[in-house]
Write a protein that holds these residues in place. Structure first.
Motif, PDB file in Angstrom:
ATOM      1  N   VAL A  73      30.557   2.767  77.536  1.00  0.00           N
ATOM      2  CA  VAL A  73      28.618   2.874  77.601  1.00  0.00           C
ATOM      3  C   VAL A  73      29.218   3.919  79.772  1.00  0.00           C
ATOM      4  O   VAL A  73      28.654   4.401  80.398  1.00  0.00           O
ATOM      5  CB  VAL A  73      27.876   2.366  77.416  1.00  0.00           C
ATOM      6  N   PHE A  74      29.380   2.034  80.399  1.00  0.00           N
ATOM      7  CA  PHE A  74      28.695   1.294  81.477  1.00  0.00           C
ATOM      8  C   PHE A  74      29.983   3.271  82.313  1.00  0.00           C
ATOM      9  O   PHE A  74      29.083   3.460  83.357  1.00  0.00           O
ATOM     10  CB  PHE A  74      29.513   0.278  81.756  1.00  0.00           C
ATOM     11  N   GLU A  75      30.944   2.908  82.094  1.00  0.00           N
ATOM     12  CA  GLU A  75      31.786   4.041  82.597  1.00  0.00           C
ATOM     13  C   GLU A  75      31.455   5.210  82.681  1.00  0.00           C
ATOM     14  O   GLU A  75      31.994   6.145  83.370  1.00  0.00           O
ATOM     15  CB  GLU A  75      33.645   4.031  81.667  1.00  0.00           C
ATOM     16  N   GLU A  76      31.050   6.046  81.580  1.00  0.00           N
ATOM     17  CA  GLU A  76      31.075   7.223  81.147  1.00  0.00           C
ATOM     18  C   GLU A  76      29.747   7.173  82.049  1.00  0.00           C
ATOM     19  O   GLU A  76      29.768   8.309  83.019  1.00  0.00           O
ATOM     20  CB  GLU A  76      30.303   6.668  79.653  1.00  0.00           C
ATOM     21  N   TYR A  77      28.128   6.146  82.376  1.00  0.00           N
ATOM     22  CA  TYR A  77      27.810   6.633  83.234  1.00  0.00           C
ATOM     23  C   TYR A  77      28.123   7.093  84.917  1.00  0.00           C
ATOM     24  O   TYR A  77      26.896   7.144  85.549  1.00  0.00           O
ATOM     25  CB  TYR A  77      26.465   5.455  82.869  1.00  0.00           C
ATOM     26  N   GLN A  78      29.096   6.038  85.159  1.00  0.00           N
ATOM     27  CA  GLN A  78      29.568   5.535  86.318  1.00  0.00           C
ATOM     28  C   GLN A  78      29.988   7.529  86.827  1.00  0.00           C
ATOM     29  O   GLN A  78      30.194   7.914  88.152  1.00  0.00           O
ATOM     30  CB  GLN A  78      30.559   4.529  86.756  1.00  0.00           C
ATOM     31  N   LYS A  79      30.887   7.839  85.880  1.00  0.00           N
ATOM     32  CA  LYS A  79      31.813   9.234  86.320  1.00  0.00           C
ATOM     33  C   LYS A  79      30.332  10.186  86.110  1.00  0.00           C
ATOM     34  O   LYS A  79      30.536  10.827  87.026  1.00  0.00           O
ATOM     35  CB  LYS A  79      32.097   9.468  85.221  1.00  0.00           C
ATOM     36  N   ASP A  80      29.005   9.818  85.518  1.00  0.00           N
ATOM     37  CA  ASP A  80      27.956  11.019  85.513  1.00  0.00           C
ATOM     38  C   ASP A  80      27.505  10.375  86.890  1.00  0.00           C
ATOM     39  O   ASP A  80      27.459  11.268  87.865  1.00  0.00           O
ATOM     40  CB  ASP A  80      26.915  10.010  84.580  1.00  0.00           C
ATOM     41  N   LEU A  81      27.297   9.805  87.659  1.00  0.00           N
ATOM     42  CA  LEU A  81      26.789   9.425  88.674  1.00  0.00           C
ATOM     43  C   LEU A  81      27.714  10.058  89.877  1.00  0.00           C
ATOM     44  O   LEU A  81      27.394   9.978  90.683  1.00  0.00           O
ATOM     45  CB  LEU A  81      26.180   7.844  89.000  1.00  0.00           C
ATOM     46  N   GLN A  82      29.204   9.724  89.802  1.00  0.00           N
ATOM     47  CA  GLN A  82      30.173   9.763  90.730  1.00  0.00           C
ATOM     48  C   GLN A  82      29.498  11.575  90.909  1.00  0.00           C
ATOM     49  O   GLN A  82      29.494  12.191  92.345  1.00  0.00           O
ATOM     50  CB  GLN A  82      31.159   9.556  90.405  1.00  0.00           C
ATOM     51  N   LYS A  83      29.747  12.281  90.034  1.00  0.00           N
ATOM     52  CA  LYS A  83      29.390  13.886  90.209  1.00  0.00           C
ATOM     53  C   LYS A  83      27.812  14.509  90.425  1.00  0.00           C
ATOM     54  O   LYS A  83      27.859  15.445  91.665  1.00  0.00           O
ATOM     55  CB  LYS A  83      29.296  14.440  88.859  1.00  0.00           C
ATOM     56  N   SER A  84      26.992  13.524  90.482  1.00  0.00           N
ATOM     57  CA  SER A  84      26.314  13.363  90.410  1.00  0.00           C
ATOM     58  C   SER A  84      25.882  12.821  92.455  1.00  0.00           C
ATOM     59  O   SER A  84      25.007  14.066  93.215  1.00  0.00           O
ATOM     60  CB  SER A  84      24.985  12.359  90.338  1.00  0.00           C
ATOM     61  N   GLY A 128      17.242   9.498  81.554  1.00  0.00           N
ATOM     62  CA  GLY A 128      16.508   9.107  80.500  1.00  0.00           C
ATOM     63  C   GLY A 128      17.425   8.969  79.465  1.00  0.00           C
ATOM     64  O   GLY A 128      17.350   8.315  78.229  1.00  0.00           O
ATOM     65  N   SER A 129      18.636   9.961  79.398  1.00  0.00           N
ATOM     66  CA  SER A 129      19.100  10.053  78.441  1.00  0.00           C
ATOM     67  C   SER A 129      20.185   8.863  77.813  1.00  0.00           C
ATOM     68  O   SER A 129      20.517   8.418  77.234  1.00  0.00           O
ATOM     69  CB  SER A 129      19.414  11.690  78.583  1.00  0.00           C
ATOM     70  N   PHE A 130      20.424   8.358  79.034  1.00  0.00           N
ATOM     71  CA  PHE A 130      21.240   7.236  79.172  1.00  0.00           C
ATOM     72  C   PHE A 130      20.849   6.327  78.607  1.00  0.00           C
ATOM     73  O   PHE A 130      21.222   4.906  78.651  1.00  0.00           O
ATOM     74  CB  PHE A 130      21.561   6.992  81.196  1.00  0.00           C
ATOM     75  N   ALA A 131      19.418   6.061  79.149  1.00  0.00           N
ATOM     76  CA  ALA A 131      18.389   4.479  78.664  1.00  0.00           C
ATOM     77  C   ALA A 131      18.944   4.007  77.499  1.00  0.00           C
ATOM     78  O   ALA A 131      19.811   3.223  76.933  1.00  0.00           O
ATOM     79  CB  ALA A 131      17.366   3.971  79.088  1.00  0.00           C
ATOM     80  N   PRO A 132      19.123   4.740  75.666  1.00  0.00           N
ATOM     81  CA  PRO A 132      18.919   5.055  75.161  1.00  0.00           C
ATOM     82  C   PRO A 132      20.258   4.455  74.203  1.00  0.00           C
ATOM     83  O   PRO A 132      20.779   3.386  72.906  1.00  0.00           O
ATOM     84  CB  PRO A 132      18.872   6.604  73.965  1.00  0.00           C
ATOM     85  N   LYS A 133      21.129   5.218  74.911  1.00  0.00           N
ATOM     86  CA  LYS A 133      22.833   4.169  74.954  1.00  0.00           C
ATOM     87  C   LYS A 133      23.282   3.239  75.365  1.00  0.00           C
ATOM     88  O   LYS A 133      24.196   2.225  74.296  1.00  0.00           O
ATOM     89  CB  LYS A 133      23.653   5.336  75.547  1.00  0.00           C
ATOM     90  N   VAL A 134      22.167   2.830  75.938  1.00  0.00           N
ATOM     91  CA  VAL A 134      22.706   1.055  76.657  1.00  0.00           C
ATOM     92  C   VAL A 134      21.997   0.784  75.414  1.00  0.00           C
ATOM     93  O   VAL A 134      22.131  -0.794  75.071  1.00  0.00           O
ATOM     94  CB  VAL A 134      21.555   1.195  77.862  1.00  0.00           C
TER      95      VAL A 134
END
Length: 169
Positions: A73-84, A128-134
């Motif tokens: 989940v962390f890695e998925e979010y970091q990839k998303d952050l990189q795009k952002s 907001g969409s990431f919080a439920p995954k965590v």
């Protein structure tokens, strides 16, 4: 202890953002002969991402089973952050070009403002969409701790941008 966390977050967060911007800039301006500058900056960026992961691991104190669920989940979010971050970089580059050339018109300013507002809205939606995954991966207190760490990174980056990006003239 909290000030030590902040100091580490400031260092890793700002360097990560700056190298993300720098690596993209080097990659775009490199000459045809060698791609060493881009590769070196990419290596630095990878090291800083690893440092962030170590910092998160240190303060999360995950059990083995929590780690198995959390790190993907962390890695998925970091990839998303990189795009952002790349999108933010492009927005700032556009403003910087107009600022340097003193060519920012009301029309361009309105377009940049619209893009900034859209960026902020999408950023809030992503969080907001990431919080439920965590929360699915971790107990609520640990999920809150991780989300707090990510929020501190976000705030520090925004603070640095506020301090360094010049006001519209």
């Amino acid at each position: 202890m909290r000030s030590k966390i902040w100091a580490q977050l400031v260092f890793v967060g700002l360097i990560t953002l700056l190298t993300a911007f720098a690596s993209r800039g080097w990659a775009q301006t490199k000459s045809g002969g060698s791609d060493k500058p881009a590769n070196n900056l990419e290596n630095i960026h990878e090291k800083l991402k690893a440092d962030k992961k170590l910092l998160v691991a240190k303060y999360m104190e995950l059990t083995e089973s929590e780690a198995k669920r959390f790190w993907p989940v962390f890695e998925e979010y970091q990839k998303d952050l990189q795009k952002s971050n790349e999108r933010l970089y492009n927005l700032l580059q556009s403003y910087a070009a107009d600022y340097r050339s003193n060519s920012l018109t009301d029309e361009k300013a309105k377009k940049l403002l619209d893009e900034w507002i859209a960026f902020e809205q999408e950023d809030a939606k992503r969080r907001g969409s990431f919080a439920p995954k965590v929360l699915k991966a971790l107990p609520a207190k640990k999920a809150a701790r991780y989300l707090q760490i990510e929020n501190e990174f976000r705030i520090l980056i925004r603070y640095d941008l506020a301090a360094t990006v010049p006001l519209v003239q």
